[in-house]
Design an enzyme around this catalytic site. Structure first.
Site, PDB file in Angstrom:
ATOM      1  N   LEU A  62       0.767  -1.147   0.042  1.00 15.44           N
ATOM      2  CA  LEU A  62      -0.098   0.005   0.053  1.00 15.44           C
ATOM      3  C   LEU A  62       0.773   1.089  -0.006  1.00 15.44           C
ATOM      4  O   LEU A  62       1.777   1.526   1.069  1.00 15.44           O
ATOM      5  CB  LEU A  62      -0.973  -0.077   1.086  1.00 15.44           C
ATOM      6  N   GLY A 104      -1.228   6.555   0.104  1.00 23.57           N
ATOM      7  CA  GLY A 104      -1.609   7.443   1.072  1.00 23.57           C
ATOM      8  C   GLY A 104      -1.045   8.898   0.992  1.00 23.57           C
ATOM      9  O   GLY A 104       0.002   9.097   0.145  1.00 23.57           O
ATOM     10  N   GLY A 152      -9.382   4.525   2.486  1.00 25.27           N
ATOM     11  CA  GLY A 152      -8.955   3.789   3.521  1.00 25.27           C
ATOM     12  C   GLY A 152      -8.082   2.340   3.055  1.00 25.27           C
ATOM     13  O   GLY A 152      -8.014   2.068   1.807  1.00 25.27           O
ATOM     14  N   THR A 153      -7.499   1.764   3.982  1.00 21.85           N
ATOM     15  CA  THR A 153      -6.724   0.521   3.588  1.00 21.85           C
ATOM     16  C   THR A 153      -7.418  -0.575   2.961  1.00 21.85           C
ATOM     17  O   THR A 153      -6.814  -1.216   1.975  1.00 21.85           O
ATOM     18  CB  THR A 153      -6.014   0.216   4.905  1.00 21.85           C
ATOM     19  N   GLY A 190      -4.070  -0.924  16.917  1.00 20.40           N
ATOM     20  CA  GLY A 190      -4.927  -2.039  16.872  1.00 20.40           C
ATOM     21  C   GLY A 190      -4.366  -3.191  17.720  1.00 20.40           C
ATOM     22  O   GLY A 190      -3.089  -3.402  17.662  1.00 20.40           O
ATOM     23  N   ASN A 213      -1.085  -4.741  16.104  1.00 16.72           N
ATOM     24  CA  ASN A 213      -1.250  -5.392  14.685  1.00 16.72           C
ATOM     25  C   ASN A 213       0.042  -4.587  14.045  1.00 16.72           C
ATOM     26  O   ASN A 213      -0.356  -3.031  14.063  1.00 16.72           O
ATOM     27  CB  ASN A 213      -2.618  -4.825  14.256  1.00 16.72           C
ATOM     28  N   HIS A 268      28.956  26.473   4.723  1.00 14.11           N
ATOM     29  CA  HIS A 268      29.807  26.819   5.562  1.00 14.11           C
ATOM     30  C   HIS A 268      29.526  27.252   7.026  1.00 14.11           C
ATOM     31  O   HIS A 268      28.209  27.532   7.192  1.00 14.11           O
ATOM     32  CB  HIS A 268      30.363  28.308   5.142  1.00 14.11           C
TER      33      HIS A 268
END
Ligand code: TTP
Length: 393
Positions: free
Chosen positions: A6, A9, A83-84, A135, A160, A308
């Protein structure tokens, strides 16, 4: 097994660094962040990588191309970052058989990804001190029995870690409803798999979720520490290199330079004369570190110039930053408190006693600028000669 990575994002918490470079393409040692994930998947035996891209996706596509390390790479475009689970759903046409899903902005210990693939269906977990922020997995008899987001009373301290090996059937379960925060979340797919299958928890020794600028620093600390010293560039006999230092072909280290590794000096970079580089430091492609400059534990991105009389400590400088002579970074508070940084408008603790500044691409500081700890300079920001900058700009 095919591995879905993934990488669509927006990386809003990584701003200003992710404004023009998508988060998965930010530098971690000698390659982009997401390349570490893709490498772990390939080392574990993935026979195809499906990269889900969206925000600034062409940069990702241009880097990996149609084949990477001899493994075919295909791309699925996620039109909106919904969303995932939605991201994996975007890749579902490319899937058949069991498949793995990895976050392109997480660093995993590669041996665990190998075990994850072997144990399918399986979920990677990491023991954490504060499970309330993650999670959290419940387990019984070495099986995962549940997953709950940020619980008040965590059933275990197993977080998770965003790496999954799914059975083929999970492809049919990706269209989950939106959660309370309005995203279609992969954890709801994981919950269904847990209901229907015996899911093995695979414990990681090490894991890093790279979401905020100081985590990019930590990611570099991790991977720079694994470098084996190598000199392919042009290093003066009058330079002194200690520890693991890599000087890539086309990089120059001039007389009087001291480098205390781990450090990586990338192709086209010029260091010295008389510069001091220490801590886990990355000097990006075509960067220039000049006379009487000290760089400690920092990421200096491609094309940036600290020419410098400057000190830069525990900082991340984006691309093509120009640091005026005599600019100094403070990376420690007098009261020794952890340094805070602004993430999406809120000041949050970095958990670091030493943290300097984060400068977006194209920042220019005037001569003798003093920069205070935890400062965020937006892409293109400037400072005046002699200024002490105490507020983000
Ligand atoms: P997040 O870290 O939740 O999201 P993000 O990377 O956009 O960062 P931020 O919250 O700072 O804006 O995402 C976890 C992983 O999933 C990461 O690799 C990006 C990816 N992702 C997608 O590919 N599509 C999406 O819609 C979302 C939300 C995440």
């Amino acid at each position: 097994m095919k591995a879905v990575v993934l990488a669509a994002g927006q990386g809003t918490r990584m701003r200003p660094l992710s404004e023009s470079v998508p988060k998965p393409m930010l530098p971690v040692a000698d390659r982009p962040l997401a390349a570490h994930t893709v490498d772990a998947a390939i080392d574990a035996g993935a026979d195809e990588i499906v990269l889900v891209i969206g925000y600034e996706g062409e940069t990702v596509r241009n880097y990996f191309g149609p084949e990477y390390r001899g493994v075919p790479v295909t791309y699925a475009v996620q039109e909106e970052q919904a969303g995932t689970a939605d991201a994996v759903d975007a890749a579902s046409a490319a899937l058949e058989g069991p498949f793995a899903v990895l976050n392109g902005d997480n660093l995993y210990d590669p041996a665990a990804i190998d075990r994850l693939f072997d144990a399918c269906p399986a979920v990677c977990a990491i023991e954490v001190d504060e499970p309330r922020n993650y999670g959290v997995l419940s387990t019984a008899d070495d099986s995962v029995t549940g997953i709950v987001e940020k619980p008040d009373e965590p059933p275990t301290n197993l977080a998770n870690a965003g790496a999954y090996a799914f059975p083929a059937e999970a492809r049919e379960w990706l269209a989950v409803p939106a959660s309370e925060r309005g995203e279609h979340e992969i954890t709801d797919v994981v919950a269904r798999v847990i209901d229907e299958y015996d899911v093995t928890p695979v414990t990681l020794e090490r894991w890093l979720d790279v979401g905020r600028p100081w985590e990019l620093l930590a990611a570099n600390e991790w991977h720079l520490a694994e470098l084996e010293g190598r000199i392919d560039g042009d290093v003066s006999d009058d330079a002194h290199l200690e520890g693991e230092v890599v000087v890539e072909a086309g990089a120059t280290v001039e007389p009087g330079v001291v480098i205390d590794g781990p450090a990586l000096i990338r192709e086209g970079a010029e260091v010295g004369p008389n510069a001091y580089v220490r801590g886990a430091t990355l000097i990006g492609r075509d960067a220039e570190i000049g006379h009487a400059v000290e760089i400690k534990n920092s990421v200096i991105s491609r094309g940036t110039s600290v020419s410098h009389l400057s000190y830069i400590g525990d900082s991340v400088l984006g691309r093509d930053v120009n640091v005026g002579a005599g600019t100094n970074v403070a990376n420690l508070r007098h009261d020794d408190a952890d340094i805070e940084f602004t993430v999406k408008g809120d000041r949050v603790s970095t958990g670091r006693r030493k943290f300097g500044v984060v400068a977006g691409d194209g920042v220019k500081t005037g001569i003798n600028t003093s920069l205070t700890p935890g400062l965020r300079l937006e892409s293109g920001a400037t400072t005046m000669p002699g200024e002490t900058v105490e507020r983000d700009r």
